[in-house]
Design a protein around this motif. Sequence first.
Motif, PDB file in Angstrom:
ATOM      1  N   GLU B   3      27.864   2.098  40.543  1.00 25.69           N
ATOM      2  CA  GLU B   3      27.992   3.553  40.457  1.00 25.69           C
ATOM      3  C   GLU B   3      29.468   3.918  40.325  1.00 25.69           C
ATOM      4  OE1 GLU B   3      26.369   7.348  43.051  1.00 25.69           O
ATOM      5  OE2 GLU B   3      25.867   5.306  43.685  1.00 25.69           O
ATOM      6  N   LYS B   5      32.201   6.854  39.814  1.00 28.16           N
ATOM      7  CA  LYS B   5      32.269   8.310  39.951  1.00 28.16           C
ATOM      8  C   LYS B   5      33.664   8.822  39.621  1.00 28.16           C
ATOM      9  CE  LYS B   5      28.979   8.412  43.811  1.00 28.16           C
ATOM     10  NZ  LYS B   5      29.022   8.466  45.276  1.00 28.16           N
ATOM     11  N   GLU B  23      26.235   5.160  35.882  1.00 25.19           N
ATOM     12  CA  GLU B  23      25.397   4.524  36.891  1.00 25.19           C
ATOM     13  C   GLU B  23      24.467   3.529  36.220  1.00 25.19           C
ATOM     14  OE1 GLU B  23      23.548   7.345  39.562  1.00 25.19           O
ATOM     15  OE2 GLU B  23      22.386   5.736  40.495  1.00 25.19           O
ATOM     16  N   ASN B  25      21.425   0.662  37.073  1.00 20.86           N
ATOM     17  CA  ASN B  25      20.509   0.117  38.083  1.00 20.86           C
ATOM     18  C   ASN B  25      20.193  -1.349  37.791  1.00 20.86           C
ATOM     19  OD1 ASN B  25      20.143   2.641  39.456  1.00 20.86           O
ATOM     20  ND2 ASN B  25      18.890   3.258  37.684  1.00 20.86           N
TER      21      ASN B  25
END
Lengths: 485, 249
Positions: B3, B5, B23, B25
């Motif tokens: 992630e 940011k 992001e 997964n």
Amino acid sequence: MAATPETAQQVQEYADDGYKYGFVTDIETESAPKGLNEDIIRFISAKKKEPEWMLESRLKAYRHWLTMPEPEWQKPDFPAINYQDSYYYSAPKSMADKPKSLDEVDPELLATYEKLGIPLQEQERLAGVAVDAVFDSVSVATTFKAKLEEVGVIFCPISEAIERCPDLVQKYLGSVVPYTDNKHACLNAAVFTDGSFVFIPKGVRCPMELSTYFRINAENTGQFERTLIIADEGSYVSYLEGCTAPMRDEHQLHAAVVELITLDDAEIKYSTVQNWYPGDEEGRGGIYNFVTKRGACRGRNSKISWTQVETGSAITWKYPSCILQGENSVGEFYSIAITNNRQQADTGTKMIHLGKNTSSRIISKGISAGRSDQTYRGLVRMGPKANGARNYTQCDSLLIGDTCGAHTVPYIESKNKGAVVEHEATTSKISEDQLFYLRQRGIDEEAAVALVVNGFCRDVLQQLPMEFAVEAQKLVGISLEGSVG
Amino acid sequence: MLEIKNLHAAVDGTEILKGLSLEINAGETHAIMGPNGSGKSTLSYVLAGRDGYKVTKGEILYKGQNLLDLSPEERAGNGVFLAFQYPVEIPGVANTIFLKEALNAVRRHRGEEELDAMAVLKVVREKTKELGISEDMLKRAVNVGFSGGEKKRNEVLQMAVLNPSLAILDETDSGLDIDALKIVADGVNALRAPDRATLVITHYQRLLDHIVPDKVHVLAKGRIQRSGGKALALELEKNGYAEFAEAAA
């Protein structure tokens, strides 16, 4: 195969040890009075129960030494040596009456060698390696002597050889390195105490590796060992020497002389792992390693090969050389020199081509780190009769950080138009790209440096007998500790 | 898994990444595409922790942990793998030795037992076979004298041996002919797994014909300008990056 693997892991294991050979053996010693004069030389000669000719030869050298200037052409810089401030003979008291077997040797001494990783006791000896263990000025023990004598190989302390085979010693001692050669060799001729003597008879391939382990223990004491190896026609021997000393604040002098002689079709392979105490980070203490090593290929098709891994000593001054007299004789010099902190090294070789079709090969790898300074100094000389002679020299320097120095000083002299001399030299740095690449694969910085350096040295490491290649690799990592980050 | 940011990063005092967010997964493959100088390689070096790549703002969470606290070797130990655009040569160090050092370093980090030379060789041989790589490559010094294709295959081999959780492929297609590209792509595809995330950084669409991404992001002027599916890559192929260069200006 000489292994390059496992380096980083071993470096890891040894990383916290620093110079792990720095301990002192607490033992009663018998020393000559401090300083140097003719009485000291008589004292040494008497201690060794030498014949008159040996004493005379020592005194002649001493008198000449007094007239000789200090060599000044080398790069390392150091204050003048006060020769009166050292002891020239020191021996464990227990060695006064020569022990007849290992059982009679002081257990403290045996324990010292065990701690150094050189077990002398029968059951623990390195298989296939005979060891002469020299402690300060005396040989403590020589293993496998009897077994070697079965095939006619003589391997003993040189003091014993003077007694047992005076003819061989008189014929060859000083025949390759005369006492007039240089100041340090001359001092050695005057005050040498112990070292190894090897004679390989005609046609014998020595059945095991021979090795001498030199240990300086006593304070303010110089070690002056003398080694003489003679390989008669068609014989072969591989010999290894290792060296360590305790950590002390003052400098200690080690001025050795090694002479090798090969007759027709004979070969000597001489390997050194030199790990004398290098001094601390600020350059306090450490050994002055001033050594003259030279081999004479007297016979046709004979060969002398020097391999050295030089990681220790405050100052190294050393040029293992070959005089290629016999037709088709071959000289080799493989060297790894590593300097860190304040160490200085001026090392290289001389290949003197006299005979026809002689050839030589020089591979030198210098690694400098910290604030150390290193010089490769090599001479290749082609004599007027050396028709068809060839030399190949490759000289690589690796720098770690930006406060160290590396210098290459090749001397080429050719008096023969047909001789071929090739010289290649490189200087590189461990790149930030290489370190990042290795770290991205999980390898920490010190291990990454050790891996790159071991790769850089691979051509030379491969020349070492396998038993010692692993030790040499460990040393490479340990010597460079703290050189990054 | 990963992630990012509002990431700002600078090299030599010049800001290259200017508020990048992303992001990924587990189990997903994402592609980052962008023009030269958009910050693609900077992103991969920041993720791997290279010296000189300074994060000035924002954060990167990897498996819920602050990635920026870790040294490059710790990140590698935790499963971050970067396939280099320009793999580095290590003269005199055989590939097998290098793989053994790396694998054991990573295993130590994970608290697993180290493997001896034989066991490592077994793992490595298995992987070369799976990837259709010649064993000859193992004996040679790391990347020394390797062709462009061999170097990239060697990166994929290292990835297979080290078994990372997050694989970042930086311009893996650069310098490859179409056959080499296919071999490398097959290797990467073979390693796709539900517990692994892959980030493919590329300038050209053609690699994505072989490694089909779940998502495509356009990086320009230091930020993600647009995200979409595989179709976005095809659109870029047709229209070029001009639109994004302007949009960000």
